[in-house]
Write an enzyme that holds these catalytic residues in place. Structure first.
Site, mmCIF file in Angstrom:
data_model
loop_
_atom_site.group_PDB
_atom_site.id
_atom_site.type_symbol
_atom_site.label_atom_id
_atom_site.label_comp_id
_atom_site.label_asym_id
_atom_site.label_seq_id
_atom_site.Cartn_x
_atom_site.Cartn_y
_atom_site.Cartn_z
ATOM 1 N NE ARG A 28 2.243 -4.290 11.391
ATOM 2 C CZ ARG A 28 3.214 -4.078 10.511
ATOM 3 N NH1 ARG A 28 4.398 -4.609 10.674
ATOM 4 N NH2 ARG A 28 2.995 -3.320 9.467
ATOM 5 C CE LYS A 71 -2.416 -0.938 3.769
ATOM 6 N NZ LYS A 71 -1.788 -2.202 4.197
ATOM 7 N NE ARG A 75 7.325 -2.279 5.988
ATOM 8 C CZ ARG A 75 6.015 -2.079 6.116
ATOM 9 N NH1 ARG A 75 5.279 -1.771 5.072
ATOM 10 N NH2 ARG A 75 5.440 -2.207 7.307
ATOM 11 N NE ARG A 92 6.262 0.267 9.950
ATOM 12 C CZ ARG A 92 5.045 0.296 9.402
ATOM 13 N NH1 ARG A 92 4.881 0.804 8.191
ATOM 14 N NH2 ARG A 92 4.000 -0.190 10.040
ATOM 15 N NE ARG A 99 -4.244 -1.007 10.316
ATOM 16 C CZ ARG A 99 -3.227 -0.400 9.716
ATOM 17 N NH1 ARG A 99 -3.375 0.786 9.204
ATOM 18 N NH2 ARG A 99 -2.066 -1.006 9.616
HETATM 19 P P1 AMP Z 1 0.700 1.049 9.153
HETATM 20 O O1 AMP Z 1 1.846 1.937 8.866
HETATM 21 O O2 AMP Z 1 -0.516 1.382 8.329
HETATM 22 O O3 AMP Z 1 1.071 -0.423 9.057
HETATM 23 O O4 AMP Z 1 0.275 1.311 10.680
HETATM 24 C C1 AMP Z 1 1.162 1.058 11.742
HETATM 25 C C2 AMP Z 1 0.394 0.903 13.054
HETATM 26 O O5 AMP Z 1 -0.305 2.120 13.345
HETATM 27 C C3 AMP Z 1 -0.696 -0.156 13.036
HETATM 28 O O6 AMP Z 1 -0.193 -1.461 13.295
HETATM 29 C C4 AMP Z 1 -1.617 0.342 14.157
HETATM 30 O O7 AMP Z 1 -1.067 0.091 15.434
HETATM 31 C C5 AMP Z 1 -1.569 1.857 13.942
HETATM 32 N N1 AMP Z 1 -2.629 2.297 12.994
HETATM 33 C C6 AMP Z 1 -2.447 2.825 11.749
HETATM 34 N N2 AMP Z 1 -3.614 3.105 11.171
HETATM 35 C C7 AMP Z 1 -4.583 2.735 12.067
HETATM 36 C C8 AMP Z 1 -5.992 2.754 12.054
HETATM 37 N N3 AMP Z 1 -6.686 3.196 10.993
HETATM 38 N N4 AMP Z 1 -6.645 2.292 13.157
HETATM 39 C C9 AMP Z 1 -5.982 1.849 14.239
HETATM 40 N N5 AMP Z 1 -4.645 1.792 14.312
HETATM 41 C C10 AMP Z 1 -3.932 2.229 13.237
#
Ligand code: AMP
Length: 211
Positions: A168, A16, A124, A157, A90
């Site tokens: 996750r 994404k 990554r 990360r 999400r």
């Molecule tokens: P990402 O970079 O999209 O993988 O997001 C990293 C982390 O941020 C996720 O594993 C969640 O802990 C938090 N996070 C990001 N977007 C959301 C969302 N829409 N709702 C809840 N937690 C989020």
């Protein structure tokens, strides 16, 4: 006509973020990544960042109310120029809230099997300078620590460690995958096979958005 209010859906590691960067460059949309916004809050040690950090490090979801309050104004601001939502919504509660303050033209669902998600996320690396995403499987030599684009430092990360990755993915299956049906029922879901590689996926996305 170009579709300009777009949601990117898919498991972590489906590509994404990589797609988002290319799409916004090509179509001049505003990139709204809740993960990026939260990581910035964490690094600035804001109240929200302090609350979110532990949850993110465990690979769990930040509470809906906090996320919705964080993103709502940004979406409303970008509605006219067009936006690409990456990592939001999400959960069903987030999708329902979103439908109250924005109209979505299309939801692009990038699919990827669990084993491939795990393989990609462990490889990554992200640039601290420009945010470019690399992968040991595709475009990064083992041991390389510098971004080819800007010379910034590459890092892994916190949530890209093995145990957290598995969690996750489970959280995705339980909380986020139901959104596929939610958007299918609205007739705005388009599926893309993430295993085809980023160039092919990008070209299919552009075809969908500019058809
Ligand atoms: P990402 O970079 O999209 O993988 O997001 C990293 C982390 O941020 C996720 O594993 C969640 O802990 C938090 N996070 C990001 N977007 C959301 C969302 N829409 N709702 C809840 N937690 C989020």
């Amino acid at each position: 006509m170009t579709l300009t209010r777009v949601v990117l859906l898919g498991p972590p590691g489906a590509g994404k973020g990589t797609q988002a960067k290319q799409i916004i460059d090509k179509l001049c949309l505003v990139h709204l990544s809740t993960g990026d916004i939260l990581r910035d809050e964490v690094s600035r040690e804001t109240e929200l960042g302090m609350t979110a950090k532990g949850v993110m490090d465990r690979g769990e979801l930040v509470p809906d109310r906090l996320i919705i309050d964080m993103i709502r104004g940004r979406i409303e601001e970008a509605a006219e120029s067009g936006f690409l939502l990456d990592g939001f919504p999400r959960t069903t509660a987030q999708a329902e809230a979103l439908s109250e303050f924005a109209t979505i033209d299309v939801v692009l669902n990038i699919t990827l099997p669990r084993e491939e998600v795990i393989r990609r996320l462990t490889g990554r690396r992200v640039c601290r300078g420009c945010g470019k995403i690399y992968n040991l499987t595709f475009n990064l030599a083992e041991g390389e620590t510098t971004c080819a684009a800007c010379g910034g430092e590459l890092y892994q990360r916190n949530d890209d460690e093995m145990e957290v990755i598995a969690n996750r993915y489970d959280v995705y299956e339980k909380s986020t995958a139901p959104l596929i049906e939610f958007y299918e029922e609205l007739g705005i879901l388009r599926a893309l096979d993430g295993s085809l590689g980023s160039e092919r996926v990008f070209s299919e996305i552009i075809d969908i958005l500019t058809a």
